[in-house]
Design a protein around this motif. Structure first.
Motif, PDB file in Angstrom:
ATOM      1  N   LEU A  98      10.973 -63.727 -32.972  1.00  0.00           N
ATOM      2  CA  LEU A  98      11.829 -64.477 -32.059  1.00  0.00           C
ATOM      3  C   LEU A  98      11.049 -64.907 -30.815  1.00  0.00           C
ATOM      4  CD1 LEU A  98      14.732 -65.427 -31.437  1.00  0.00           C
ATOM      5  CD2 LEU A  98      15.159 -63.175 -30.469  1.00  0.00           C
ATOM      6  N   LEU A  99      10.321 -63.982 -30.234  1.00  0.00           N
ATOM      7  CA  LEU A  99       9.550 -64.305 -29.037  1.00  0.00           C
ATOM      8  C   LEU A  99       8.465 -65.338 -29.317  1.00  0.00           C
ATOM      9  CD1 LEU A  99       9.272 -60.798 -27.397  1.00  0.00           C
ATOM     10  CD2 LEU A  99      10.623 -62.755 -26.597  1.00  0.00           C
ATOM     11  N   LEU A 118       8.721 -67.961 -30.826  1.00  0.00           N
ATOM     12  CA  LEU A 118       9.277 -69.307 -30.667  1.00  0.00           C
ATOM     13  C   LEU A 118      10.061 -69.504 -29.379  1.00  0.00           C
ATOM     14  CD1 LEU A 118      10.438 -70.252 -34.254  1.00  0.00           C
ATOM     15  CD2 LEU A 118       8.713 -71.389 -32.865  1.00  0.00           C
ATOM     16  N   THR A 119      10.451 -68.428 -28.716  1.00  0.00           N
ATOM     17  CA  THR A 119      11.335 -68.596 -27.556  1.00  0.00           C
ATOM     18  C   THR A 119      10.733 -68.129 -26.234  1.00  0.00           C
ATOM     19  OG1 THR A 119      12.412 -66.454 -27.915  1.00  0.00           O
ATOM     20  CG2 THR A 119      13.405 -68.372 -29.004  1.00  0.00           C
ATOM     21  N   ASP A 132       8.288 -67.699 -22.951  1.00  0.00           N
ATOM     22  CA  ASP A 132       7.557 -68.584 -22.059  1.00  0.00           C
ATOM     23  C   ASP A 132       6.066 -68.454 -22.369  1.00  0.00           C
ATOM     24  OD1 ASP A 132       7.121 -70.160 -19.552  1.00  0.00           O
ATOM     25  OD2 ASP A 132       6.204 -68.267 -18.909  1.00  0.00           O
ATOM     26  N   TRP A 137       3.996 -65.035 -22.606  1.00  0.00           N
ATOM     27  CA  TRP A 137       3.742 -64.616 -23.977  1.00  0.00           C
ATOM     28  C   TRP A 137       2.268 -64.308 -24.195  1.00  0.00           C
ATOM     29  CZ3 TRP A 137       5.752 -62.183 -27.644  1.00  0.00           C
ATOM     30  CH2 TRP A 137       5.488 -62.396 -28.994  1.00  0.00           C
ATOM     31  N   VAL A 188       2.961 -70.501 -28.169  1.00  0.00           N
ATOM     32  CA  VAL A 188       4.325 -70.431 -28.676  1.00  0.00           C
ATOM     33  C   VAL A 188       4.379 -71.215 -29.988  1.00  0.00           C
ATOM     34  CG1 VAL A 188       6.728 -71.087 -28.231  1.00  0.00           C
ATOM     35  CG2 VAL A 188       5.338 -70.119 -26.389  1.00  0.00           C
ATOM     36  N   ARG A 216      12.168 -75.447 -33.295  1.00  0.00           N
ATOM     37  CA  ARG A 216      13.031 -74.636 -32.426  1.00  0.00           C
ATOM     38  C   ARG A 216      14.437 -75.204 -32.371  1.00  0.00           C
ATOM     39  NH1 ARG A 216       9.609 -73.160 -27.066  1.00  0.00           N
ATOM     40  NH2 ARG A 216      11.741 -72.981 -26.311  1.00  0.00           N
ATOM     41  N   ASP A 267      17.708 -73.343 -33.775  1.00  0.00           N
ATOM     42  CA  ASP A 267      18.791 -73.053 -32.836  1.00  0.00           C
ATOM     43  C   ASP A 267      20.110 -73.619 -33.347  1.00  0.00           C
ATOM     44  OD1 ASP A 267      19.864 -71.948 -30.501  1.00  0.00           O
ATOM     45  OD2 ASP A 267      19.528 -73.783 -29.361  1.00  0.00           O
ATOM     46  N   PHE A 324      18.384 -68.147 -34.143  1.00  0.00           N
ATOM     47  CA  PHE A 324      17.991 -67.316 -33.003  1.00  0.00           C
ATOM     48  C   PHE A 324      19.064 -66.281 -32.683  1.00  0.00           C
ATOM     49  CE2 PHE A 324      15.457 -71.193 -31.460  1.00  0.00           C
ATOM     50  CZ  PHE A 324      14.358 -70.829 -32.224  1.00  0.00           C
ATOM     51  N   ASP A 325      20.328 -66.691 -32.724  1.00  0.00           N
ATOM     52  CA  ASP A 325      21.414 -65.741 -32.470  1.00  0.00           C
ATOM     53  C   ASP A 325      21.437 -64.649 -33.537  1.00  0.00           C
ATOM     54  OD1 ASP A 325      22.237 -67.092 -30.180  1.00  0.00           O
ATOM     55  OD2 ASP A 325      23.706 -68.312 -31.269  1.00  0.00           O
ATOM     56  N   ARG A 351      18.600 -62.230 -32.779  1.00  0.00           N
ATOM     57  CA  ARG A 351      18.938 -61.332 -31.659  1.00  0.00           C
ATOM     58  C   ARG A 351      19.909 -60.242 -32.111  1.00  0.00           C
ATOM     59  NH1 ARG A 351      19.172 -66.524 -29.160  1.00  0.00           N
ATOM     60  NH2 ARG A 351      17.307 -66.840 -27.896  1.00  0.00           N
TER      61      ARG A 351
END
Length: 134
Positions: free
Chosen positions: A22-23, A25-26, A28, A32, A36, A82, A86, A91-92, A95
């Protein structure tokens, strides 16, 4: 106790890997510390890519399938990847999976007969991993 700890380890490992996917692609770029979208550029079959393939249909499915077939995607396509992920809710879902695996690990820790500093440290580590942003 070993069985319980093995289950904790598996759940924490899955949570960590999904969080890392997840990180990728999401996060900063500055925080990071690496490019990315690097996993997609390398064609890695991450949780996110596999979920996108499961959820996408038609042209969307073909778009993600090309990433697999071509063993990756150009850096310029990362923003589109991305946005597509999304829109698919990937992404949800990721998480939620991180939270579920983390909570499952902590529940498994609660089954152990001993409590103390070692288990407190494991709980702290799980919480930190779950909340990490880079």
């Amino acid at each position: 106790e070993r069985t319980a700890l093995r289950k904790v380890g598996r759940r924490v490992g899955r949570a960590f890997q999904i969080q890392d996917d997840l990180l990728d692609l999401t996060a900063d770029h500055e925080s990071w510390g690496k490019q990315v979208g690097g996993d997609l550029m390398e064609g890695k079959k991450t949780f996110l890519l596999l979920r996108a393939l499961e959820r996408a249909e038609g042209d969307g499915y073909a778009w993600f399938e090309r990433i697999v077939a071509n063993n990756g995607v150009a850096a310029e396509a990362i923003p589109e990847a991305r946005a597509r992920m999304d829109a698919l809710g990937v992404f949800d879902e990721a998480r939620q999976a991180v939270e579920d695996y983390s909570e499952g690990a902590k529940e498994q820790l609660a089954t152990l007969p001993h409590d103390g500093l070692a288990l407190d440290a494991l709980r702290w580590l799980i919480d930190k991993m779950q909340a990490r942003m880079h």
